[in-house]
Design an enzyme around this catalytic site. Structure first.
Site, PDB file in Angstrom:
ATOM      1  N   ALA A  40      -7.682   1.459   6.995  1.00 53.40           N
ATOM      2  CA  ALA A  40      -6.506   1.300   7.858  1.00 53.40           C
ATOM      3  C   ALA A  40      -6.776   1.831   9.265  1.00 53.40           C
ATOM      4  CB  ALA A  40      -5.303   2.019   7.245  1.00 53.40           C
ATOM      5  N   HIS A  71      -9.423   5.307  -1.338  1.00 52.84           N
ATOM      6  CA  HIS A  71      -8.547   5.380  -0.155  1.00 52.84           C
ATOM      7  C   HIS A  71      -9.222   6.217   0.922  1.00 52.84           C
ATOM      8  CE1 HIS A  71      -4.538   3.715  -1.464  1.00 52.84           C
ATOM      9  NE2 HIS A  71      -5.292   3.593  -2.551  1.00 52.84           N
ATOM     10  N   GLY A  72      -8.686   6.076   2.151  1.00 54.22           N
ATOM     11  CA  GLY A  72      -9.185   6.911   3.246  1.00 54.22           C
ATOM     12  C   GLY A  72     -10.618   6.600   3.614  1.00 54.22           C
ATOM     13  N   ASP A 121       0.853  -1.196   0.000  1.00 49.40           N
ATOM     14  CA  ASP A 121       0.000   0.000   0.000  1.00 49.40           C
ATOM     15  C   ASP A 121       0.889   1.246   0.000  1.00 49.40           C
ATOM     16  OD1 ASP A 121      -2.407   1.487   0.357  1.00 49.40           O
ATOM     17  OD2 ASP A 121      -2.083   1.543   2.529  1.00 49.40           O
ATOM     18  N   SER A 173     -11.889   4.761   6.202  1.00 47.76           N
ATOM     19  CA  SER A 173     -12.295   4.769   7.628  1.00 47.76           C
ATOM     20  C   SER A 173     -13.060   6.049   7.900  1.00 47.76           C
ATOM     21  CB  SER A 173     -11.054   4.769   8.543  1.00 47.76           C
ATOM     22  OG  SER A 173     -10.347   3.574   8.426  1.00 47.76           O
TER      23      SER A 173
HETATM   24  O1  G3H Z   1      -4.172   3.154   1.978  1.00 51.30           O
HETATM   25  C1  G3H Z   1      -4.879   2.972   2.972  1.00 51.30           C
HETATM   26  C2  G3H Z   1      -6.186   3.607   3.122  1.00 51.30           C
HETATM   27  O2  G3H Z   1      -6.345   4.617   2.230  1.00 51.30           O
HETATM   28  C3  G3H Z   1      -6.602   3.824   4.530  1.00 51.30           C
HETATM   29  O3  G3H Z   1      -7.229   5.018   4.860  1.00 51.30           O
HETATM   30  O4  G3H Z   1      -6.716   5.044   7.275  1.00 51.30           O
HETATM   31  O5  G3H Z   1      -8.465   6.501   6.347  1.00 51.30           O
HETATM   32  O6  G3H Z   1      -8.827   4.049   6.459  1.00 51.30           O
HETATM   33  P1  G3H Z   1      -7.860   5.163   6.312  1.00 51.30           P
HETATM   34 ZN    ZN Z   2      -4.431   5.181   1.169  1.00 54.97          ZN
END
Ligand code: G3H
Ligand code: ZN
Length: 283
Positions: free
Chosen positions: A231, A207-208, A81, A210
């Site tokens: 993540a 991505h992102g 990642d 969460s």
């Molecule tokens: O690459 C990992 C993800 O984009 C995680 O994003 O930490 O906001 O869930 P997050």
């Molecule tokens: Zn990411």
């Protein structure tokens, strides 16, 4: 069973669901994600960020993920990642990773193309697919800090040129999400997503995720998102489990016992995510 992310994501794209890509930091989180996948019969992508690979190398994570994957009939991909250099991407590829992300999104358009292309050439020679990123997902992913960016969305026309010049297999796009804990409620720009989805035929990556409300995640999946990354919430869930154990038993000292609480929290969270993104019973 260990497979490439291309095998997993082509089925997701064809059948209009998304696969969770869950960041794992240690053996316990790997076991938790695997348990959730077995329970829901979901294909999965286990991923480690460049920051995580400073904690232990890709050889260590690959050995653990391969071991759990090979004891299961669930399709599992082991993904790098946000690889941010040619060196780390190739090290993960050589370690056995079955999916590589090269993230040149902080570079100029031309530099991002050359870096991505160089990684694609090596990985494709070994049959391994590559995810690239165009536009800037905001926030902070381990050491990669985009907090000072204005978070521009991915340009659909640039996306078409980028994919045709790099030959990448999947594209991470910036549509309003950010890494880390959100201060307010994020709002995905579905108009940009729609334009990019209509312009490209390869699977798209969010991505992102969460903290993104479920209704927005569900809509994004219905509009072509095939890989959804989580993540921060897994880190929080694991830590909350351990904190709960320590509150119940402050005298506790056995990692097997307190990590079991962390595993249970991550398992529950991942099962819940799999239900939202529609990957249950797709393995
Ligand atoms: O690459 C990992 C993800 O984009 C995680 O994003 O930490 O906001 O869930 P997050
Ligand atoms: Zn990411």
């Amino acid at each position: 069973m260990l497979v490439t992310s291309a095998e997993i994501l082509s089925d997701a794209q064809k059948n209009k669901y998304a696969v969770g890509a869950f960041n794992v930091e240690n053996m316990d989180m790997i076991l938790a994600v695997m348990k959730a996948a077995e329970e829901t019969k979901s294909p999965i992508i286990m991923e480690t960020s460049t920051g995580t690979l400073k904690y232990a190398g890709p050889e260590v994570y690959f050995a653990m993920i391969k071991a759990v994957a090979e004891h299961s009939s669930i399709p599992v991909a082991c993904h790098l990642d946000h690889g941010n250099t040619f060196g780390i991407a190739i090290r993960a590829f050589k370690a056995g990773y079955t999916s590589i992300m090269i993230d040149g999104s902080k570079l100029s358009f031309g530099e991002n193309i050359s870096l991505t292309k160089s990684v694609v050439e090596v990985c494709h020679a070994g049959g391994i697919p590559v995810e690239a990123e165009l536009g800037r997902v905001g926030g902070k992913e381990d050491d990669l800090d985009n907090t000072h960016e204005t978070n521009p969305f991915t340009d659909p026309e640039e996306a078409v040129e980028f994919v045709s010049r790099t030959n990448c297999d999947f594209l991470a796009i910036a549509i309003g999400t950010a890494h880390g804990v959100y201060k307010g409620i994020p709002q995905i720009n579905f108009d940009v997503l729609n334009k990019i989805h209509n312009a490209l035929s390869i699977p798209l990556v969010l991505h992102g995720t969460s903290g993104v409300p479920d209704d927005q995640v569900i809509q994004a999946v219905s509009m072509g998102m095939c890989k959804v990354n989580y993540a921060t919430d897994l880190r929080i869930a694991f830590t909350n489990g351990i904190k709960a154990y320590m509150q119940e038993k402050p005298e506790g000292f056995d990692p097997k016992k307190y990590c079991a609480y962390g595993i249970e929290e991550v398992r529950k969270y991942v099962v819940d995510r799999m239900r939202v993104i529609g990957s249950c019973n797709k393995a």
